[in-house]
Design an enzyme around this catalytic site. Structure first.
Site, PDB file in Angstrom:
ATOM      1  N   LYS A  24      56.416  34.436  35.624  1.00 17.41           N
ATOM      2  CA  LYS A  24      56.774  35.674  36.315  1.00 17.41           C
ATOM      3  C   LYS A  24      55.866  35.860  37.526  1.00 17.41           C
ATOM      4  O   LYS A  24      54.666  36.048  37.387  1.00 17.41           O
ATOM      5  CB  LYS A  24      56.631  36.894  35.406  1.00 17.41           C
ATOM      6  CG  LYS A  24      57.160  38.160  36.089  1.00 17.41           C
ATOM      7  CD  LYS A  24      56.819  39.434  35.344  1.00 17.41           C
ATOM      8  CE  LYS A  24      55.516  40.047  35.781  1.00 17.41           C
ATOM      9  NZ  LYS A  24      55.493  40.537  37.167  1.00 17.41           N
ATOM     10  N   GLU A  33      42.396  34.781  33.499  1.00 18.79           N
ATOM     11  CA  GLU A  33      41.543  34.733  34.690  1.00 18.79           C
ATOM     12  C   GLU A  33      41.612  36.128  35.283  1.00 18.79           C
ATOM     13  O   GLU A  33      42.630  36.519  35.850  1.00 18.79           O
ATOM     14  CB  GLU A  33      42.043  33.649  35.648  1.00 18.79           C
ATOM     15  CG  GLU A  33      40.965  33.167  36.588  1.00 18.79           C
ATOM     16  CD  GLU A  33      40.902  33.967  37.868  1.00 18.79           C
ATOM     17  OE1 GLU A  33      40.228  35.020  37.856  1.00 18.79           O
ATOM     18  OE2 GLU A  33      41.524  33.571  38.844  1.00 18.79           O
ATOM     19  N   CYS A  64      39.810  37.652  43.456  1.00 13.93           N
ATOM     20  CA  CYS A  64      39.083  38.037  42.250  1.00 13.93           C
ATOM     21  C   CYS A  64      37.630  37.594  42.301  1.00 13.93           C
ATOM     22  O   CYS A  64      36.760  38.223  41.728  1.00 13.93           O
ATOM     23  CB  CYS A  64      39.774  37.458  41.020  1.00 13.93           C
ATOM     24  SG  CYS A  64      40.170  35.727  41.223  1.00 13.93           S
ATOM     25  N   GLU A 119      35.822  46.662  40.659  1.00 14.08           N
ATOM     26  CA  GLU A 119      36.458  45.729  41.585  1.00 14.08           C
ATOM     27  C   GLU A 119      37.320  46.526  42.563  1.00 14.08           C
ATOM     28  O   GLU A 119      38.236  47.234  42.144  1.00 14.08           O
ATOM     29  CB  GLU A 119      37.312  44.743  40.793  1.00 14.08           C
ATOM     30  CG  GLU A 119      37.896  43.650  41.650  1.00 14.08           C
ATOM     31  CD  GLU A 119      38.657  42.609  40.835  1.00 14.08           C
ATOM     32  OE1 GLU A 119      39.389  43.006  39.907  1.00 14.08           O
ATOM     33  OE2 GLU A 119      38.531  41.412  41.138  1.00 14.08           O
TER      34      GLU A 119
END
Lengths: 288, 477
Positions: free
Chosen positions: B183, B257, B291, B388
């Protein structure tokens, strides 16, 4: 048989290199497989788990920074001392597991040999799992496996010594530290192993061994924010999904284990070592 | 016009071969999905690029069945040397269609064309080349005897590197003999569907790769599907935890991840001009939608002022604007949602007392843009030092000793990446050893290669992508 009254022993927990009683003050009776009373063992509580995690975290810096050669020496010394206590282990395994003396002897020997096998891995696993990465650019890139951190281990319920050694030794060999909940009904070999570890060169806190119920303590280990990995071997299969869900809140590494306890006499492989290692990739430019 | 001013140099959007409609790819064919179609927009202009058919929960089941059938009947039986040839074909086709893919990626994602052209697309091709070669050599991977594929892999990827993340997922899965239901992210489905065309061109057996555009519910139904053997997810730590909870107690193998809050540590003996380039690359590459971005700059106190001065000058020269312009350094933020998240965190930096500096660069009136921003006087407790941001926002902290640098760098539940800048070799190796992060860049930053394992410690996830280590994620060993 003499008429002498034997000296009964009070069994305690092993946390941070010391032997405290459970802070809860609880004990529980340990019987052999025929129901004969063997001893009272300390019944560890949530607070004991937390103390043990603190001890394991404190010990992690030193143990993970020790040279692989040094860790190997320390673990081999443990095997030497296991050998010295061989007869005691044989009688405890026989009583705990209800096996004949000969079978118990063979299980203890295998446990000692297993410990030696893992002791020898400390300074080889990085060679086997690490790499020099041939990247497409002017860089030197290498990958080294590093210990995951603090590992919560629910030790097997059936195999009181060989199973315990098979799940604890790989944690220590990688440079991780451990908080172990022993088999609930068969804790005596775990207690004796604690005494071996305490008098070996293993720094206090590297291995912490709690006697008690995985069904009660597993959840505290799984949900603890300072535990990095969880081995649910000693949990009821029906409880493992719940533990894994709790472990997800801090993205713990959770071992996949078979429903039924494996035959620990099978030759081990490096899969347990691999689960307690993190690959670290380092890059540096090449140039003059 | 001064001699160093730039004239616009836009890449033609026609190269993208944009079509009005795109459809899910299932069992080797493009099919009408039963989900509500979505409109994917160009974040630089907010115009609609195309309508994309999405999958429904029932389509997920059909796709998993197709993947299972392809696994049982074809892909798991095929010799590795034959699988390899399909992967080599795919790699070549990505190279041949690289310009088209790069322009399409920049249109759909908002990233500068120079990055999609020079980084995303070539690295995606490299991942297929690298893993193609593994397909018939898995016995040599050192992961144990008789490595076996897992079966059907469900893969969910983010919007920051749409094609590259697809390559990171699909290349190792296919090389190891698994089939795939993937996806793509809701806001960036287009290059994944061109990749589906490439699978057709390569004559990949039907069902080996299935691509289902859709929202989070489709991802969830892939994760929950009973006949999926493996889940690979790249995305936020929050969603990662959700997936880990969903997979708990099943036999599915999981790799995650997740997010990061990387420390980029600059010592006083570092080559400062080089370090400043690395700092800029570390946080402003791909608008900071990375990331492993170096979002926490740790500077040794004695050079902090000098570094800040050089950094502000360098950042003020970055060109922000049209992603298709070859001169553009910083493109568009991928979505209105992400832009508002960045703005919210930046406001928290202001209210918590950090000192904000923003590049004076002009910002286009249309589209989602955010000017490069640097916070100084940042304390470890502030949200901009802990969370983040996933945007072009840098938080600067200082330290005095190497030990303090290590303590501050490791003071995070994340552990994806870290940077070190110093001329002293022994300090580099000591720091690399001390930092609890899966990737450590010394005197460089944001380097990626299929041969170099990538992935995190702690709450940045588990499992690796790339290298020999990365193969384990898709093998029963």
């Amino acid at each position: 048989m003499s008429d002498r009254i034997s000296v009964a022993k009070t069994y305690k927990l092993y946390i941070g290199g010391k032997f405290p009683r459970s802070e809860s003050g609880r004990v529980y009776p340990v019987n052999d497989t025929k129901g004969k009373f063997l001893a009272n063992a300390a019944h560890a509580s949530r607070k004991d788990v937390r103390d043990a995690v603190v001890a394991a975290r404190k010990a992690f810096g030193g143990w993970s920074a020790a040279t692989a050669y040094n860790r190997g020496q320390v673990l081999y010394r443990v095997a030497e001392m296991l050998e010295g206590r061989r007869e005691q282990f044989v009688s405890e395994v026989a009583a705990s597991e209800g096996v004949a003396a000969k079978k118990a002897q063979s299980l203890v020997d295998t446990a000692i040999d297993r410990w030696v096998w893992y002791a020898g891995w400390t300074d080889k696993i990085a060679t086997v799992l690490g790499a020099a990465n041939p990247v497409a650019g002017p860089y030197f890139s290498f990958t080294v496996p590093e210990p995951t951190g603090v590992v919560g281990v629910l030790a097997p319920q059936q195999s009181s010594l060989l199973g315990l050694v098979s799940v604890l030794a790989p944690v220590l060999a990688t440079g991780s530290t451990a908080v172990v909940v022993s088999s609930a009904d068969r804790p005596l070999p775990a207690i004796t192993l604690s005494e071996v570890l305490a008098t070996s060169d293993l720094p206090g806190g590297v291995a912490n061994i709690l006697t008690g119920r995985a069904s009660e303590l597993g959840s505290w280990l799984a949900s603890h924010g300072d535990v990095n990995a969880l081995d649910p071997t000693g949990a009821e299969p029906s409880a493992r999904a719940g533990l894994a869900r709790e472990a997800a809140n801090t993205v713990k590494r959770v071992l996949t284990v078979p429903d039924a306890e494996p035959d620990w006499t099978d030759t081990p492989d490096i899969s347990r070592l691999r689960r307690y290692l993190e690959a670290k990739t380092v890059w540096h430019p090449l140039g003059v | 016009m001064g001699i160093f001013e730039y004239a616009p140099a836009p890449e033609s959007r026609d190269i993208a071969n944009l079509k009005p409609n795109y459809r899910p790819f299932l069992g080797g064919e493009f099919v009408d999905g039963n989900g509500e179609p979505l409109k994917t927009i160009n974040p630089a202009t907010e115009e609609v690029l195309a309508e994309v058919g999405t999958a429904s929960v029932s389509d997920v089941d059909v796709a998993v069945k197709a993947a299972r059938k392809a696994y049982n009947n074809v892909w798991s039986k095929m010799p590795g040397s034959e699988r390899a040839k399909y992967l080599f074909r795919i790699a070549r086709l990505i190279q041949e269609r690289s310009r088209e893919l790069a322009v399409l990626e920049s249109l759909d994602n908002g990233k500068p064309i120079k990055e999609s052209r020079d980084s995303d697309v070539p690295t995606a091709a490299a991942h297929f080349f690298y893993h193609a070669g593994w397909a018939d050599k898995l016995d040599y991977a050192g992961l144990g005897p008789n490595p076996r594929p897992l079966g059907v892999a469900g893969q969910i990827i983010p919007w920051n590197f749409p094609l590259l993340m697809l390559a990171w997922k699909i290349a190792p899965a296919l090389a190891t003999g698994n089939t795939v239901v993937l996806k793509p992210a809701e806001t960036t489905p287009l290059t994944a569907l061109v990749f589906a065309e490439i699978c057709q061109q390569a004559e990949l057996p039907p069902g080996v790769v299935n691509i289902l555009p859709g929202a989070g519910d489709i991802g969830q139904s892939i994760v929950e599907h009973g006949d999926v053997d493996k889940i690979a997810f790249t995305g936020s730590t929050d969603v990662g935890k959700l997936i880990q909870r969903q997979v708990a107690g099943t036999a599915k193998k999981l790799t995650l991840e997740l997010g990061g809050k990387a420390a980029n540590v600059v010592f006083d003996d570092a080559p400062l001009d080089q370090a400043v380039e690395g700092i800029v690359n570390g946080i402003f590459f791909n608008q900071g939608h990375v990331c492993c971005a170096g979002s926490r700059l740790l500077v040794q106190e004695s050079v902090a002022e000098e570094v800040m001065e050089k950094l502000k000058y360098r950042v003020s020269t970055l060109r922000l604007g049209d992603p298709l312009d070859k001169n553009t350094d910083i493109g568009a933020i991928n979505s209105a949602e992400q832009l508002s998240k960045i703005k919210g965190l930046v406001e928290s930096g202001d209210t918590e007392g950090a000192h904000r500096w923003t590049s004076p660069c002009p910002v286009p009136e249309r589209g989602f843009f955010f000017a490069p921003t640097v916070f100084s006087d940042v304390q470890q407790s502030m949200r901009i030092a802990r969370e983040e941001i996933f945007g072009p926002v840098l938080s600067v902290l200082t330290f005095r000793t190497p030990d303090e640098a290590v303590t501050k760098a490791n003071n995070t539940p994340y552990g994806l990446s870290a940077g070190i800048w110093t001329e002293k070799g022994s300090r580099i190796l000591w720091m690399a050893n001390q930092l609890r992060a899966g990737v450590v860049w010394a005197n460089t930053f944001n380097r990626f290669d299929p041969a170099a394992p990538f992935g995190g410690y702690q709450e940045s996830g588990f499992g690796r992508e790339g290298g020999r280590t990365g193969l384990e994620a898709y093998l029963n060993v």
